[in-house]
Design a protein around this motif. Structure first.
Motif, PDB file in Angstrom:
ATOM      1  N   HIS A 220      -7.683  -5.170  -3.404  1.00 26.58           N
ATOM      2  CA  HIS A 220      -6.825  -6.248  -3.931  1.00 26.58           C
ATOM      3  C   HIS A 220      -7.500  -7.135  -4.968  1.00 26.58           C
ATOM      4  CE1 HIS A 220      -3.363  -5.353  -1.578  1.00 26.58           C
ATOM      5  NE2 HIS A 220      -3.917  -5.604  -0.410  1.00 26.58           N
TER       6      HIS A 220
ATOM      7  N   ASP B 257      -7.819  -2.931   3.504  1.00 23.13           N
ATOM      8  CA  ASP B 257      -7.724  -4.368   3.733  1.00 23.13           C
ATOM      9  C   ASP B 257      -8.808  -4.911   4.659  1.00 23.13           C
ATOM     10  OD1 ASP B 257      -5.786  -4.918   1.914  1.00 23.13           O
ATOM     11  OD2 ASP B 257      -4.115  -4.895   3.330  1.00 23.13           O
TER      12      ASP B 257
ATOM     13  N   HIS C 266       0.822  -1.214   0.000  1.00 26.30           N
ATOM     14  CA  HIS C 266       0.000   0.000   0.000  1.00 26.30           C
ATOM     15  C   HIS C 266       0.856   1.263   0.000  1.00 26.30           C
ATOM     16  CE1 HIS C 266      -3.708  -2.269   0.813  1.00 26.30           C
ATOM     17  NE2 HIS C 266      -2.805  -3.143   1.246  1.00 26.30           N
TER      18      HIS C 266
HETATM   19 ZN   LIG Z   1      -2.872  -5.167   1.455  1.00 28.47          ZN
END
Ligand SMILES: [Zn+2]
Length: 280
Positions: free
Chosen positions: A255, A210, A111
């Motif tokens: 992601h 996340d 990130h």
């Molecule tokens: Zn990540």
């Protein structure tokens, strides 16, 4: 895509692969392999989706992918491929100098890696020279002190050059970064992980970070083994999914190589489906 008065684009910080078991924590492979097919090394394809927000005042970049400082060995371990963030921004007509604000969800390498670049002498400096960078104070403290289970994930080269250049602002708790764009601490993945919420003319887009890496994680126990506090991730994620479903928010998945953004539909308590929306 124009939503309210803001323009949104998902840009790529590079593709990579992670162990499928690690990506799905306690979920048995018999279940997750139906959602994401692993390669011969048990790895599944991952993206590093970053978000560009063009408000009437500012050009904002959320997260920066893993960057261009990885060694060949690291690139092989993580199956890194695809374009760099800087190159992908260029295809969208954005130069590093154009970016006013960079907000980092947290400081893990996938990130924050693209936040800094190195010159031929090995000197590190901010990749976006004009930008002010924002991250949580607590995330900074944990990163510099190595508060992690995966020790290599906090690489000082990704963020200390920002501080040295006077380009980093450490924020504490939930707050606005500029008009209509704010951060909210979720914890879970890291103690001070934050999501980014942009609202314009009543329309909201959330970069979940996340807390919700792919749409296959839109269930309570589908957490990553990388989460420091999986129960907190689950609580925060279910709350986010319920709010997103009831209020029509668009969620950006950081992601997911299969879908970068979409709306959430609540099928029944605790059960959600995902309807893709292409932001580009
Ligand atoms: Zn990540």
């Amino acid at each position: 895509m124009l939503i309210g008065n803001n323009e949104y684009q998902v840009v790529s910080g590079g593709d990579f692969k992670l162990d499928g078991g690690a990506m799905f924590g306690i979920v048995p492979k018999t279940l997750w392999q139906k959602l994401r097919k692993p390669d011969e090394d048990n790895r599944i394809q991952m993206a590093t989706n970053c978000l560009l927000i063009r408000t009437p005042q500012y050009l904002i970049l959320v997260d920066t992918g893993y960057g261009t400082k990885m060694t060949d060995k690291e690139r092989a371990i993580y199956g890194m491929s695809g374009v760099s963030l800087i190159d992908d921004l260029a295809t969208h007509g954005v130069k590093p100098d154009d970016v006013d604000i960079v907000i980092l969800s947290h400081l893990h390498f996938d990130h924050a890696g693209g936040a800094t670049v190195t010159d031929l002498e090995g000197q590190m400096y901010p990749a976006f020279p004009r930008a002010r960078y924002f991250v949580q104070q607590g995330e900074w403290d944990d990163a510099v002190n190595g508060f992690a289970t995966m020790t290599a994930t906090y690489n000082l080269e990704n963020f200390t050059p920002l501080m040295d250049a006077g380009a980093l602002t450490l924020v504490e708790g939930n707050r606005d970064i500029c008009e209509g764009v704010g951060v909210a601490v979720t914890g879970g993945h890291t103690r001070h992980h934050q999501m980014i919420k942009a609202t314009s003319a009543g329309e909201t887009v959330v970069f979940a970070g996340d807390i919700l890496p792919t749409y296959s994680h839109a269930r309570g126990p589908y957490n990553m083994a990388y989460d420091l506090f999986p129960h907190e991730t689950m609580v925060q994620k279910l709350q986010l999914l319920e709010q997103a479903a009831s209020q029509g928010w668009i969620i950006v998945l950081d992601h997911d190589p299969l879908a970068t953004a979409g709306k959430i539909v609540q099928e029944k308590p605790g059960r959600f489906s995902f309807e893709e929306i292409a932001l580009n």
